[in-house]
Design an enzyme around this catalytic site. Structure first.
Site, PDB file in Angstrom:
ATOM      1  N   ASN A  36       0.822  -1.214   0.000  1.00 27.51           N
ATOM      2  CA  ASN A  36       0.000   0.000   0.000  1.00 27.51           C
ATOM      3  C   ASN A  36       0.854   1.262   0.000  1.00 27.51           C
ATOM      4  OD1 ASN A  36      -2.534  -1.409   0.195  1.00 27.51           O
ATOM      5  ND2 ASN A  36      -2.056  -1.820   2.328  1.00 27.51           N
ATOM      6  N   HIS A 131     -14.119  -3.005   6.034  1.00 25.91           N
ATOM      7  CA  HIS A 131     -12.887  -3.653   6.472  1.00 25.91           C
ATOM      8  C   HIS A 131     -13.096  -4.375   7.797  1.00 25.91           C
ATOM      9  CE1 HIS A 131      -8.722  -3.845   8.075  1.00 25.91           C
ATOM     10  NE2 HIS A 131      -8.415  -4.031   6.810  1.00 25.91           N
ATOM     11  N   GLU A 174     -16.465   3.205   3.657  1.00 23.74           N
ATOM     12  CA  GLU A 174     -15.080   3.523   3.317  1.00 23.74           C
ATOM     13  C   GLU A 174     -15.112   4.426   2.082  1.00 23.74           C
ATOM     14  OE1 GLU A 174     -12.465   0.095   3.038  1.00 23.74           O
ATOM     15  OE2 GLU A 174     -13.828  -1.044   4.309  1.00 23.74           O
ATOM     16  N   SER A 178     -11.153  -1.322   0.132  1.00 24.82           N
ATOM     17  CA  SER A 178      -9.821  -1.919   0.055  1.00 24.82           C
ATOM     18  C   SER A 178      -9.735  -3.133  -0.847  1.00 24.82           C
ATOM     19  CB  SER A 178      -9.358  -2.309   1.465  1.00 24.82           C
ATOM     20  OG  SER A 178     -10.236  -3.265   2.035  1.00 24.82           O
ATOM     21  N   ASP A 203     -14.107   5.772   6.665  1.00 25.85           N
ATOM     22  CA  ASP A 203     -12.731   5.274   6.745  1.00 25.85           C
ATOM     23  C   ASP A 203     -12.005   5.701   5.473  1.00 25.85           C
ATOM     24  OD1 ASP A 203     -10.363   3.893   6.841  1.00 25.85           O
ATOM     25  OD2 ASP A 203     -11.257   1.942   7.261  1.00 25.85           O
ATOM     26  N   HIS A 206      -7.603   4.252   2.286  1.00 27.85           N
ATOM     27  CA  HIS A 206      -7.037   4.173   0.939  1.00 27.85           C
ATOM     28  C   HIS A 206      -7.263   5.453   0.129  1.00 27.85           C
ATOM     29  CE1 HIS A 206      -5.917  -0.081   1.225  1.00 27.85           C
ATOM     30  NE2 HIS A 206      -7.006  -0.189   1.973  1.00 27.85           N
ATOM     31  N   LYS A 234      -0.205   3.561   4.745  1.00 21.16           N
ATOM     32  CA  LYS A 234      -0.400   3.402   3.304  1.00 21.16           C
ATOM     33  C   LYS A 234       0.288   4.546   2.569  1.00 21.16           C
ATOM     34  CE  LYS A 234      -4.448   0.588   4.125  1.00 21.16           C
ATOM     35  NZ  LYS A 234      -4.223   0.449   5.569  1.00 21.16           N
TER      36      LYS A 234
END
Length: 378
Positions: A36, A131, A174, A178, A203, A206, A234
């Site tokens: 990541n 997640h 998110e 992910s 979240d 990413h 990440k």
């Protein structure tokens, strides 16, 4: 009666027989398509040298009684410091939030946030593809949990309509997922927020460092979001996480988030390294542009129908069946590419895939080579 070790061995053997045994494996000798490290900061020598230099200078300024090797305790006992205050203040400003609270990991931040906020008589609505850290937070929460179909606002509205306006409601998503690399419809969720009277938790694991002004994340454009989580393992190339929100939220979590209360604070060196990394993230426009170019290049060169539709750094190559996807992944690994198969039950049956991550450092020739290798073995 079996001994404790015999019980563990039995369970491990069962997992091995089903082809699900997890093992650690070093992939440093392969071309990176699974980390990541989106902006290449984990490997950035200039940043590493700046961290060492800045921390050394800070060490030389500290009196003998100052802890320098460890935090010595939790933030509520002896582990708090002016250094943490400085980082949280600067991090909140970077992410356009009123306040920020540092956690040792994204897992701790998500578990602590969800478990502390969602209480008895509350209802928490969660996307089906959240997640594991968010799911574990939900399990620890006393709130009623309702799961809506992935990115399906119609299904979410159907569930929301089943509860009166007097019910405290939380919606958890998110910003970038992910496993599939697709984005949550944040603007649409904000539009629904007032009508259905819920608070939104996002979240940004990413998205932090990659999107928004100077890497502030996708959620920075929506001040209505109640809480955001940005991780540093990440795009930041480091470790730890921050919860962003109001000053009231920060004070609440200090009092009720158990992972924060009962964990030893991050070390002074860790916090100092995060302070050093922050301007590198903010100034990484060229790296963000290179990453976008690599994503565009990747999408333009895929031909097989096995590819997912993601337009982010996370790409997916689907091959149905655990053994089949492992065979394709092994072929790519043998060709020199660091990729990992994602198998059932981590993903639904028939949705087994190779999860590929692109970075700003990924070479064009390696992108083309990986695509050709995977497509030729599917």
């Amino acid at each position: 009666m079996k001994s404790a070790n015999e019980l563990l061995i039995t369970q491990l053997n069962e997992r091995k027989a089903s082809g699900l045994l997890r093992e650690t494996k070093c992939v440093d000798d392969l071309i990176d398509f699974c980390s990541n490290d989106y902006l290449g900061l984990a490997r950035n020598r200039e940043l590493g040298e700046a961290m060492a230099k800045n921390y050394s200078a800070w060490l030389g300024q500290q009196p003998l009684e100052t802890p320098i090797n460890g935090a010595t305790g939790s933030r509520l006992i002896s582990g708090h410091s002016k250094l943490v205050d400085i980082f949280e203040t600067q991090c909140a400003a970077m992410h356009q939030a009123e306040a920020a609270l540092l956690f040792s990991s994204g897992y701790e931040a998500n578990v602590g946030l969800i478990a502390a906020l969602a209480q008895k008589d509350h209802v928490i609505f969660c996307d089906k593809l959240l997640h594991a850290s968010l799911i574990d937070g939900l399990r620890l929460s006393a709130a009623e949990r309702r799961i809506f179909k992935h990115n399906d606002l119609g299904d979410l509205m159907h569930l929301l309509e089943q509860y009166p306006s007097t019910t405290t409601k939380w919606v958890v998503v998110e910003s970038i997922y992910s496993m599939d690399g697709d984005q949550a419809p944040l603007a649409e969720l904000i539009a629904l927020r007032e009508k259905y009277q819920f608070e939104l938790i996002v979240d940004e694991a990413h998205a932090g460092g990659l999107y928004g002004s100077k890497g502030a994340g996708l959620g920075a454009a929506f001040p209505e979001i109640f809480a955001r989580v940005v991780t540093f393992g990440k795009a930041w190339g480091n470790a730890g996480a921050i919860v962003l929100g109001s000053a009231i939220l920060k004070q609440y979590l200090i009092n009720f988030a158990r992972p924060f209360i009962y964990s030893t604070a991050p070390t002074p060196e860790h916090v100092h390294h995060l302070l050093t990394a922050m301007p590198f993230v903010q100034q990484a426009e060229e790296a963000r542009f290179r990453l976008k170019s690599n994503i565009d290049l990747f999408r333009k060169n895929i031909n097989a129908s096995s590819w997912g539709p993601s337009e982010t750094a996370i790409q997916t190559f689907f091959v149905s069946g655990n053994e089949a996807i492992r065979t394709v992944a092994k072929a790519a690994q043998d060709a020199g590419y660091a990729v990992k198969p994602i198998v059932y039950p981590t993903v639904p049956k028939g949705k087994e895939r190779i999860r590929i991550t692109l970075t700003s450092q990924t070479k064009e020739s390696d992108i083309i080579g990986l695509i050709q290798t995977l497509e030729s073995h599917a």
